[in-house]
Motif scaffolding. Sequence first.
Motif, PDB file in Angstrom:
ATOM      1  N   MET A   1      -1.255  18.522  -2.632  1.00 53.64           N
ATOM      2  CA  MET A   1      -2.092  19.427  -3.206  1.00 53.64           C
ATOM      3  C   MET A   1      -2.402  19.258  -4.800  1.00 53.64           C
ATOM      4  N   GLU A   2      -3.563  19.062  -5.419  1.00 53.69           N
ATOM      5  CA  GLU A   2      -3.665  18.959  -6.734  1.00 53.69           C
ATOM      6  C   GLU A   2      -3.255  20.049  -7.788  1.00 53.69           C
ATOM      7  N   ASN A   3      -2.706  19.560  -8.883  1.00 60.51           N
ATOM      8  CA  ASN A   3      -2.485  20.739  -9.754  1.00 60.51           C
ATOM      9  C   ASN A   3      -3.468  20.918 -10.757  1.00 60.51           C
ATOM     10  N   LYS A   4      -3.798  22.225 -10.691  1.00 63.31           N
ATOM     11  CA  LYS A   4      -5.034  22.731 -11.599  1.00 63.31           C
ATOM     12  C   LYS A   4      -4.680  23.454 -12.594  1.00 63.31           C
ATOM     13  N   THR A   5      -5.492  23.349 -13.702  1.00 60.84           N
ATOM     14  CA  THR A   5      -5.577  24.173 -14.945  1.00 60.84           C
ATOM     15  C   THR A   5      -6.091  25.592 -14.381  1.00 60.84           C
ATOM     16  N   LEU A   6      -5.775  26.510 -15.402  1.00 57.76           N
ATOM     17  CA  LEU A   6      -6.393  28.036 -15.030  1.00 57.76           C
ATOM     18  C   LEU A   6      -7.870  28.029 -15.014  1.00 57.76           C
ATOM     19  N   LYS A 166     -11.298  19.919 -20.993  1.00 53.70           N
ATOM     20  CA  LYS A 166     -10.268  20.902 -21.191  1.00 53.70           C
ATOM     21  C   LYS A 166      -9.492  20.794 -22.180  1.00 53.70           C
ATOM     22  N   MET A 167      -9.231  21.658 -23.057  1.00 47.78           N
ATOM     23  CA  MET A 167      -8.193  21.250 -24.416  1.00 47.78           C
ATOM     24  C   MET A 167      -7.051  22.458 -24.087  1.00 47.78           C
ATOM     25  N   ARG A 168      -5.800  21.988 -24.251  1.00 50.05           N
ATOM     26  CA  ARG A 168      -4.888  23.040 -24.326  1.00 50.05           C
ATOM     27  C   ARG A 168      -4.398  23.282 -26.072  1.00 50.05           C
ATOM     28  N   ILE A 169      -4.132  24.405 -26.477  1.00 51.14           N
ATOM     29  CA  ILE A 169      -3.818  24.510 -27.803  1.00 51.14           C
ATOM     30  C   ILE A 169      -2.264  25.448 -27.755  1.00 51.14           C
ATOM     31  N   THR A 170      -1.296  24.723 -28.007  1.00 50.50           N
ATOM     32  CA  THR A 170       0.231  25.585 -27.766  1.00 50.50           C
ATOM     33  C   THR A 170       0.580  25.917 -29.107  1.00 50.50           C
ATOM     34  N   VAL A 171       0.879  27.212 -29.269  1.00 51.77           N
ATOM     35  CA  VAL A 171       1.419  27.840 -30.288  1.00 51.77           C
ATOM     36  C   VAL A 171       2.844  28.380 -30.288  1.00 51.77           C
ATOM     37  N   ASP A 172       4.030  27.676 -30.365  1.00 49.14           N
ATOM     38  CA  ASP A 172       5.283  28.143 -30.095  1.00 49.14           C
ATOM     39  C   ASP A 172       5.999  28.739 -31.356  1.00 49.14           C
ATOM     40  N   GLY A 199     -17.576  20.368 -26.689  1.00 47.92           N
ATOM     41  CA  GLY A 199     -17.452  19.629 -25.200  1.00 47.92           C
ATOM     42  C   GLY A 199     -16.398  20.216 -24.744  1.00 47.92           C
ATOM     43  N   TYR A 200     -15.467  21.045 -25.041  1.00 45.93           N
ATOM     44  CA  TYR A 200     -14.197  21.594 -24.472  1.00 45.93           C
ATOM     45  C   TYR A 200     -14.196  23.104 -24.321  1.00 45.93           C
ATOM     46  N   PHE A 201     -13.533  23.488 -23.026  1.00 44.92           N
ATOM     47  CA  PHE A 201     -13.304  24.962 -22.822  1.00 44.92           C
ATOM     48  C   PHE A 201     -11.463  24.817 -23.292  1.00 44.92           C
ATOM     49  N   LEU A 202     -11.227  25.939 -23.969  1.00 47.73           N
ATOM     50  CA  LEU A 202      -9.951  25.843 -24.383  1.00 47.73           C
ATOM     51  C   LEU A 202      -8.943  26.637 -23.831  1.00 47.73           C
ATOM     52  N   GLU A 203      -7.621  26.374 -23.500  1.00 48.58           N
ATOM     53  CA  GLU A 203      -6.782  27.331 -23.225  1.00 48.58           C
ATOM     54  C   GLU A 203      -5.373  27.429 -24.183  1.00 48.58           C
ATOM     55  N   ASP A 269      -1.138  25.147 -13.340  1.00 47.19           N
ATOM     56  CA  ASP A 269       0.057  24.630 -12.483  1.00 47.19           C
ATOM     57  C   ASP A 269       0.670  23.652 -13.312  1.00 47.19           C
ATOM     58  N   ASP A 270       2.079  23.584 -12.993  1.00 46.74           N
ATOM     59  CA  ASP A 270       2.866  22.599 -13.653  1.00 46.74           C
ATOM     60  C   ASP A 270       2.414  21.233 -13.370  1.00 46.74           C
ATOM     61  N   GLY A 271       2.195  20.357 -14.197  1.00 51.22           N
ATOM     62  CA  GLY A 271       1.640  19.137 -14.125  1.00 51.22           C
ATOM     63  C   GLY A 271       0.402  18.658 -14.222  1.00 51.22           C
ATOM     64  N   ALA A 272      -0.632  19.998 -14.404  1.00 52.03           N
ATOM     65  CA  ALA A 272      -1.942  19.815 -14.510  1.00 52.03           C
ATOM     66  C   ALA A 272      -2.152  19.334 -15.596  1.00 52.03           C
ATOM     67  N   THR A 273      -3.298  18.266 -15.797  1.00 56.11           N
ATOM     68  CA  THR A 273      -3.586  17.743 -17.042  1.00 56.11           C
ATOM     69  C   THR A 273      -4.765  18.106 -17.919  1.00 56.11           C
ATOM     70  N   PHE A 274      -4.866  18.120 -19.157  1.00 61.50           N
ATOM     71  CA  PHE A 274      -5.832  18.400 -19.970  1.00 61.50           C
ATOM     72  C   PHE A 274      -6.254  17.174 -20.626  1.00 61.50           C
ATOM     73  N   ASP A 275      -7.444  17.231 -21.036  1.00 66.74           N
ATOM     74  CA  ASP A 275      -8.293  15.960 -21.779  1.00 66.74           C
ATOM     75  C   ASP A 275      -7.692  15.778 -23.141  1.00 66.74           C
ATOM     76  N   LEU A 276      -7.153  16.890 -23.938  1.00 70.87           N
ATOM     77  CA  LEU A 276      -6.847  16.883 -25.112  1.00 70.87           C
ATOM     78  C   LEU A 276      -5.800  18.104 -25.324  1.00 70.87           C
ATOM     79  N   GLU A 277      -4.702  17.522 -26.040  1.00 70.97           N
ATOM     80  CA  GLU A 277      -3.692  18.800 -26.305  1.00 70.97           C
ATOM     81  C   GLU A 277      -3.197  18.859 -27.846  1.00 70.97           C
ATOM     82  N   TYR A 278      -3.143  20.109 -28.262  1.00 74.78           N
ATOM     83  CA  TYR A 278      -2.636  20.002 -29.741  1.00 74.78           C
ATOM     84  C   TYR A 278      -1.577  21.145 -29.702  1.00 74.78           C
ATOM     85  N   SER A 279      -0.414  20.993 -30.503  1.00 74.58           N
ATOM     86  CA  SER A 279       0.806  21.874 -30.839  1.00 74.58           C
ATOM     87  C   SER A 279       1.142  22.164 -31.866  1.00 74.58           C
TER      88      SER A 279
END
Length: 468
Positions: A1-6, A166-172, A199-203, A269-279
């Motif tokens: 089963m494919e791991n998907k982003t939100l 898809k882009m994920r921006i993580t702030v910890d 060109g992105y939708f952010l999470e 999902d764990d393991g789902a991939t984004f096209d770009l990530e920032y932390s």
Amino acid sequence: MENKTLFDKIWDAHVVKSIPNGPDVFFIDKHFIHEVTSPVAFLGLESRGVPVLYPEKTIATPDHNVPTIDQDKTIKDKLSRMQVERLRENCQKYGIDLHDLGSDHHGIVHVIGPELGITQPGMTIVCGDSHTSTHGAFGTIAFGIGTSEVEMVFATQCIMQVKPKKMRITVDGELGKGVTSKDIILYIISKISASGGTGYFLEYAGSAIRNLSMEARMTICNMSIEMGARGGLIAPDETTFEYLKGKQYCPKGEDWDKAVAYWKTLKTDDGATFDLEYSYDAADIEPMITYGTNPGMGIKVRDMIPTTEGMEGSEKKSYLKSLEYMGFQPGEAMKGKKVDYVFVGSCTNGRIEDIRSVANFVKGKQKADNITAWIVPGSREVEKQAIEEGLVAILEEAGFKLRQPGCSACLAMNDDKIPSGKYAVSTSNRNFEGRQGPGSRTLLASPLTVAAVAITGTIADPRDVFEN
């Protein structure tokens, strides 16, 4: 089963048809409309003899053009009056739910949607307004559309959209004292730039995001568009469910339990991939302020305006043009610069938490003589709460002027304009040339920073002002 982003989960559930090498036909759950971008769309329907397909999925309110004083009287501006009247006529004709001027739930479209519980996790939401991304705070795919697309949604409840990257921006980490969600998003945009999300939708993810209130999350998602992104969203959690429980348009009883069970599946999902990530590390974020003419031109309040070192050609020319408009010089300090106006309001920071934070900080103090201070609640509900909690009395005692709900001084579409050449420190979302009035100079900041500016009369760090 494919791991998907939100984002994937919500998007894929709403695709009616995929066109090979083209856009998706994409179903829309809720369509918000206001008086500015809807009249021409309604005219298009009339000219083609087409009805609104699902009027019950459309919600209307006037907000952009409306005055914020004497709302019980006839609107003086002819164009504004005509647009509001057309909205009333069209809503009546097509059976659309209208939260009109003077009604209990009138307000800015992106404020009333969440407070009424119309906005719910897993939805797709559109509006003829770029800051529709606000609703992404609830785990929705929400974005702005143009007038022709408003007509398309009226007629078909669908829209043609190419799926964004898809882009994920993580702030910890933990935020420091005096640092708010507005500072988080201004910090991120200063790092990524005003076009870095194109060109992105952010999470947005990470412990610093999860620890925010719903209203603070809305501020972050609201400004996703200011880095060029199509929108931004945050996975729903217990904070989301607690905020929504019991709201007017939310499910009740067993339906509520079923809804929450589904909403809990809305996460990446764990393991789902984004096209770009920032932390980013929350500890590095401080009270922020913009100094230029796009939201990416922001710095920590205590920092200096960047110099032109390393800039060449058109980049340098554009940068200097921006500073010339603002009346600033490269390498100057921002702190201590004199300001004329402060504005607390807009779909970015016009909620009750924003007004509470300003009232708490200015209690027992007096605004500086050179400051004109406007507080504009985002809705009638916010206004009512502010009065009942005694916030309005505190603010008026400190010299602030409370106005009635509306978009107000966020944009130069109504009477609340900043005069040419004057400086306004604003909790709104845009600082383009003339955004708050022809020749006006806008500096974006958090409600806490605005409160500090109001008290001192100059650009100030809230940590300095309110430690005393």
